[in-house]
Design a protein around this motif. Sequence first.
Motif, PDB file in Angstrom:
ATOM      1  N   PRO A 138       0.828  -1.216   0.000  1.00  0.00           N
ATOM      2  CA  PRO A 138       0.000   0.000   0.000  1.00  0.00           C
ATOM      3  C   PRO A 138       0.860   1.262   0.000  1.00  0.00           C
ATOM      4  O   PRO A 138       2.011   1.253   0.449  1.00  0.00           O
ATOM      5  N   LEU A 139       0.280   2.352  -0.468  1.00  0.00           N
ATOM      6  CA  LEU A 139       1.026   3.601  -0.573  1.00  0.00           C
ATOM      7  C   LEU A 139       1.520   4.077   0.789  1.00  0.00           C
ATOM      8  O   LEU A 139       2.640   4.591   0.907  1.00  0.00           O
ATOM      9  N   ALA A 140       0.713   3.889   1.829  1.00  0.00           N
ATOM     10  CA  ALA A 140       1.134   4.320   3.164  1.00  0.00           C
ATOM     11  C   ALA A 140       2.402   3.586   3.594  1.00  0.00           C
ATOM     12  O   ALA A 140       3.286   4.168   4.237  1.00  0.00           O
ATOM     13  N   GLU A 141       2.509   2.318   3.233  1.00  0.00           N
ATOM     14  CA  GLU A 141       3.715   1.561   3.581  1.00  0.00           C
ATOM     15  C   GLU A 141       4.924   2.077   2.809  1.00  0.00           C
ATOM     16  O   GLU A 141       6.033   2.149   3.344  1.00  0.00           O
ATOM     17  N   ALA A 142       4.720   2.449   1.543  1.00  0.00           N
ATOM     18  CA  ALA A 142       5.819   3.010   0.755  1.00  0.00           C
ATOM     19  C   ALA A 142       6.297   4.324   1.363  1.00  0.00           C
ATOM     20  O   ALA A 142       7.502   4.607   1.403  1.00  0.00           O
ATOM     21  N   ARG A 143       5.369   5.131   1.841  1.00  0.00           N
ATOM     22  CA  ARG A 143       5.760   6.399   2.471  1.00  0.00           C
ATOM     23  C   ARG A 143       6.511   6.146   3.779  1.00  0.00           C
ATOM     24  O   ARG A 143       7.470   6.857   4.100  1.00  0.00           O
ATOM     25  N   ARG A 144       6.083   5.139   4.538  1.00  0.00           N
ATOM     26  CA  ARG A 144       6.807   4.800   5.771  1.00  0.00           C
ATOM     27  C   ARG A 144       8.218   4.323   5.447  1.00  0.00           C
ATOM     28  O   ARG A 144       9.170   4.645   6.162  1.00  0.00           O
TER      29      ARG A 144
END
Length: 303
Positions: A138-144
Motif C-alpha cells: 500500500p502507498l502508506a507503507e511506501a511512504r513509511r
Amino acid sequence: MNEELRRLYEADQADRTGDGLPSDLRERDRARRQRVTELLDAGAAETGEDHHHAAMVLQHGEDLADYLRAHELALRSADLGYRRGRWLAAAAYDRWLMHQGRPQKYGTQYRGTADGYELYEVDPATTDEERAEWNVPPLAEARRRAADMQARWPIRQPAVTPAASLKVGDLELGVFVFAARTQPPPKMPDPTPFEDGDPVPAWLPPGLTPVRQAQGFGAVDEAGELRVAWHRPAAPMLLGWREEDGPPPQPEAVELRGSTGIACRSALDGWEVLLVGRRDGQRWMVAGRCSREDLVRVAESLP
C-alpha cells in the motif's frame, strides 16, 4: 532455468549489497546488459525465472528502452507463473515513467534528495487494490519506507569531491572534473517524437520541436540540432567537466520569477544549465544554448 542468466542476475544483485557501490558499477551494468540482450536474442530465456533475471538486469539500464523492455520481460515472467515477476513489472514501469518526468503509477521508486530519500511522485489515481494485484505494498507503507530510509541511510556522496558546488535552499549543484576518455563515449539513441503524457513545456523558443532523448526530453531546430533539454534531476545534481577543457565553470545563485535557481554556464560551447526549484515543489533541470530568460520561461511552463 538458464544458468548464465541466473549468474548475471546474481552479479547484478551482489553489486548492490553491502556498504557501498563499486566505482565501476556503470561499466559492469553495461556489460551485463549487453550479454543479457545477446542471450535474449538467441532465445535463451524460456522460464518465468529466466525472464525475471533478464528483466532485473535491464531495469538497471540507462535509457527508456531498457526500462520498457524490463517491464515487458517481467510481464512475461508473471505470465509464465513466476510470482516475483509481478512486482518487477510494476517497478520497471514506474522507473520508465519516472525517467520521463511523469508520476509513477504504483509507488516503487525512491530518489535521493539533498536531505535524504523520498518517495518519487505517485499518480493519485492508482488505488491500493491495483497495487495489490502487482504485489506492491500500500502507498502508506511506501511512504513509511521512505521515512525509514531517510532516517537510517545517508545519501552516498560521490567518490570525487566536486571541484565547484553551490547549495541554495533544497537545491544543490556540483561540478566534478574527470580525465579525458581513452575510448569514445557510447552512441546515444536518436531522439524520438513525444508521446501522450510527456512533459511538454507550454512555451519553447520559436522554431523548436520537442523530442524524447535517452535521459529526458529536449527540443531541436529545423536541422535536428538539440537547442534545449530538460529533465527531473537527482539531488544533488552533478555536472561533469573534462580536465583538458580548463578550469570548471562555477555555479551561481540566480533570482527567478517565483522560483529558486542555480545556474552554471560553459564558456566552451555556450550551453547554460539551470537548476530550478519551483513554488509547487517541482524541481527541473533546463539547459540550452539560449538566453537565461528563455530557459526560465521553459522551466516555469513545464507541467
